[in-house]
Design a protein around this motif. Structure first.
Motif, PDB file in Angstrom:
ATOM      1  N   GLN A  46    -134.166  27.575   4.249  1.00 15.28           N
ATOM      2  CA  GLN A  46    -133.065  28.185   5.001  1.00 15.28           C
ATOM      3  C   GLN A  46    -132.512  27.197   6.034  1.00 15.28           C
ATOM      4  O   GLN A  46    -131.303  27.057   6.196  1.00 15.28           O
ATOM      5  N   GLU A  47    -133.418  26.493   6.704  1.00 12.21           N
ATOM      6  CA  GLU A  47    -132.987  25.550   7.740  1.00 12.21           C
ATOM      7  C   GLU A  47    -132.143  24.433   7.133  1.00 12.21           C
ATOM      8  O   GLU A  47    -131.101  24.067   7.672  1.00 12.21           O
ATOM      9  N   ALA A  68    -130.419  24.562   4.353  1.00  9.56           N
ATOM     10  CA  ALA A  68    -129.135  25.142   3.950  1.00  9.56           C
ATOM     11  C   ALA A  68    -128.217  25.271   5.162  1.00  9.56           C
ATOM     12  O   ALA A  68    -127.019  24.991   5.090  1.00  9.56           O
ATOM     13  N   MET A  69    -128.790  25.680   6.296  1.00  9.44           N
ATOM     14  CA  MET A  69    -127.995  25.826   7.515  1.00  9.44           C
ATOM     15  C   MET A  69    -127.439  24.473   7.952  1.00  9.44           C
ATOM     16  O   MET A  69    -126.289  24.363   8.374  1.00  9.44           O
ATOM     17  N   LEU A  70    -128.287  23.436   7.874  1.00 13.36           N
ATOM     18  CA  LEU A  70    -127.846  22.112   8.317  1.00 13.36           C
ATOM     19  C   LEU A  70    -126.760  21.553   7.412  1.00 13.36           C
ATOM     20  O   LEU A  70    -125.868  20.845   7.859  1.00 13.36           O
ATOM     21  N   LEU A  71    -126.834  21.875   6.120  1.00  9.62           N
ATOM     22  CA  LEU A  71    -125.849  21.366   5.167  1.00  9.62           C
ATOM     23  C   LEU A  71    -124.624  22.268   5.085  1.00  9.62           C
ATOM     24  O   LEU A  71    -123.639  21.918   4.459  1.00  9.62           O
ATOM     25  N   GLY A  72    -124.695  23.458   5.699  1.00 13.36           N
ATOM     26  CA  GLY A  72    -123.594  24.413   5.569  1.00 13.36           C
ATOM     27  C   GLY A  72    -123.541  25.039   4.193  1.00 13.36           C
ATOM     28  O   GLY A  72    -122.482  25.433   3.721  1.00 13.36           O
ATOM     29  N   VAL A  73    -124.689  25.118   3.536  1.00 17.56           N
ATOM     30  CA  VAL A  73    -124.757  25.734   2.214  1.00 17.56           C
ATOM     31  C   VAL A  73    -125.044  27.223   2.386  1.00 17.56           C
ATOM     32  O   VAL A  73    -126.011  27.603   3.039  1.00 17.56           O
ATOM     33  N   LYS A  74    -124.184  28.061   1.817  1.00 17.34           N
ATOM     34  CA  LYS A  74    -124.428  29.502   1.866  1.00 17.34           C
ATOM     35  C   LYS A  74    -125.127  29.916   0.594  1.00 17.34           C
ATOM     36  O   LYS A  74    -124.808  29.400  -0.481  1.00 17.34           O
ATOM     37  N   PHE A  75    -126.062  30.817   0.719  1.00 21.92           N
ATOM     38  CA  PHE A  75    -126.676  31.321  -0.509  1.00 21.92           C
ATOM     39  C   PHE A  75    -127.164  32.739  -0.297  1.00 21.92           C
ATOM     40  O   PHE A  75    -127.470  33.154   0.815  1.00 21.92           O
ATOM     41  N   SER A 128    -123.073  28.102  -2.394  1.00 19.77           N
ATOM     42  CA  SER A 128    -122.025  27.100  -2.284  1.00 19.77           C
ATOM     43  C   SER A 128    -122.284  26.015  -3.312  1.00 19.77           C
ATOM     44  O   SER A 128    -123.421  25.605  -3.510  1.00 19.77           O
TER      45      SER A 128
END
Lengths: 263, 227
Positions: B171-172, B174-181, B192
């Motif tokens: 999750q972290e 994904a948050m740093l990359l701006g990936v939504k899932f 994303s």
């Protein structure tokens, strides 16, 4: 610091045990118990259920205040404004504060802390032995009216919520906890600031519907409101849209948070 | 029925354990042995230095990371051979990073193919020194064996590193990359379609969104980093 935290946890645990021994629900100071129930997502894929069960959980009665967040950054210097990594908080982080460890006139001690990133909010929650609520939990708590568990069917409730949305945000913000308690005893969910949720990045309504995610194909094929639970629930659209516009290091005005705890 | 007090205490104990874990000091990298390091990486000859990548990586690890480096994260991932991998071990090389899940029916194979097309545009010496890391969303089903099967199915060579991790670091990241899932009712992930280029210091320098698009921009960025 570690000792202080552990002592705090120990005291909580002992208090919980004492209450439990008397056969009562172990209360957590400053938190309200939201009983198990269902969350009706605003948007869902065609195979997703209309109702998502949410287990009972504790939720902070009010958002975290500037004074409380100040205590946290005192204890954890890496979350101070001058030291935080830009990965974890952008340049707006705590920008209303007068200094690293000084609140100042734009950030009253009892007002909700805003301009905090998701990373900072999560770190605060962890340091308090709590966590951020999930979208489902937050929405479940916020679906309650003042007098009954289902706000949607309570006369006047929707209008009250809409009234907040159309009002400009007062500066500085009023004290956290000054709003009217809802049916579960939780305050300010819909009337003070926007709030972070742990899984805000699951709100997939992105601007680039052509490009960067797969969900819109099932959600928005045909008409925009197909697959939407209640097209008249304007505040829920606002929250979903707002969440989908965030990135985890954003520190923006009017966005604060509160903590949750599994039961 | 369990008494709420017991549940509460257990919850708090778990929380306390997390706190202790979070406060444990980060494993410290041993400073490079100057006697060994000196002949291998002469500062004025970067071409020579790149050929001795492992040694240079060690040297690089001695310098503090920039504030924007993803390599600050102290997370251990597991690759499809079951070995522990830290993202920081890629320091010193440009990196292509994407998030996928192995049972993906549509987008992930296309995303992998886009990265492959992008790599085909790279000069060979740059391509050889630019690994691709794919991190799985699916913390439950994507075991090392499942990732290994994905590698075979997609015909991915050794430049591709397939990683799995626990829910919190996934999750972290994904948050740093701006990936939504978001996982749907069938267990598929809506996500994303995005891949990210990190520079040699682990900073995000380019992101490419969308599928089947023009991948020349990320290729140019990587080529300039790898030069």
């Amino acid at each position: 610091m570690r000792c202080r935290r552990h002592c705090f946890l120990l005291v909580l645990a002992v208090a919980g045990a004492l209450l439990g021994a008397r056969g009562e629900e172990a209360g957590v100071a400053g938190m309200a118990l939201v009983p198990a129930g269902d969350y009706a997502p605003l948007l869902r894929g065609k195979d997703d259920p209309a109702l998502v069960p949410v287990a009972a959980f504790w939720l902070d009665v009010r958002p975290v205040t500037n004074a409380e967040f100040l205590e946290f950054v005192r204890a954890q210097p890496r979350w101070r404004r001058s030291r935080v990594s830009p990965l974890f908080a952008d340049e707006g982080y705590l920008a209303d504060w007068a200094g690293d460890l000084e609140l100042g006139p734009r950030a009253p001690a009892d007002a909700p802390v805003v301009r905090v990133s998701w990373f900072a909010a999560r770190a605060y929650a962890q340091a308090s032995g709590k966590r951020l609520p999930t979208t489902a939990e937050w929405e479940r708590a916020a679906a309650a009216g003042f007098a009954q568990a289902d706000g949607a069917s309570e006369a006047g409730f929707k209008a009250t919520v809409l009234a907040w949305l159309v009002q400009p945000t007062p500066a500085p913000l009023p004290p956290a906890g000054s709003g009217r308690a809802n049916y579960f005893g939780v305050r300010d969910l819909l009337s003070l600031v926007w709030e972070w949720v742990d899984d805000f990045n699951t709100a997939m309504v992105t601007g680039e519907s052509r490009a960067d995610s797969g969900l819109e194909r099932t959600l928005f094929c045909g008409s925009g409101a197909a697959g939407v639970r209640d097209p008249s629930d304007y505040p829920a659209f606002m929250r979903t849209g707002f969440r989908s516009s965030l990135r985890a290091n954003y520190a923006v005005p009017n966005l604060g948070f509160r903590c949750a705890l599994s039961r | 029925m369990k008494t709420p007090a017991v549940v509460l205490c257990l919850g708090l104990q778990a929380a306390a354990a997390t706190l202790i874990a979070a406060e444990a000091p980060a494993p410290c990298c041993p400073p490079p042995d100057p006697a060994k390091a000196a002949p291998c990486c002469p500062a004025p000859a970067p071409e020579v230095a790149r050929k001795d990548a492992p040694c240079c990586t060690e040297l690089a690890a001695a310098r503090p990371l920039s504030a924007k480096s993803l390599y600050q994260l102290d997370v251990t991932w597991t690759n499809d051979a079951g070995q522990a991998v830290s993202l920081a071990s890629f320091r010193g090389r440009p990196l292509t990073l994407a998030m996928i899940f192995a049972s993906c029916e549509y987008a992930c194979p296309v995303l992998v193919d886009d990265i492959r097309r992008m790599r085909a545009l790279l000069p060979e010496e740059v391509r050889a020194n630019t690994p691709v890391v794919l991190v799985s969303f699916d913390t439950v089903r994507d075991t090392p064996a499942a990732l290994r099967a994905f590698r075979e199915r997609m015909k991915l060579d050794g430049a591709w590193i397939l990683l799995r991790g626990e829910a919190a670091p996934v999750q972290e990241l994904a948050m740093l990359l701006g990936v939504k899932f978001k996982q749907d009712a069938r267990g598929q992930f809506a996500h994303s379609n995005l891949f990210t280029v990190l520079n040699t210091e682990g900073e995000i320098v380019h992101q490419h969104a969308g599928l089947m698009g023009d991948v020349s921009s990320p290729a140019k960025v990587i080529a300039s980093l790898g030069r």
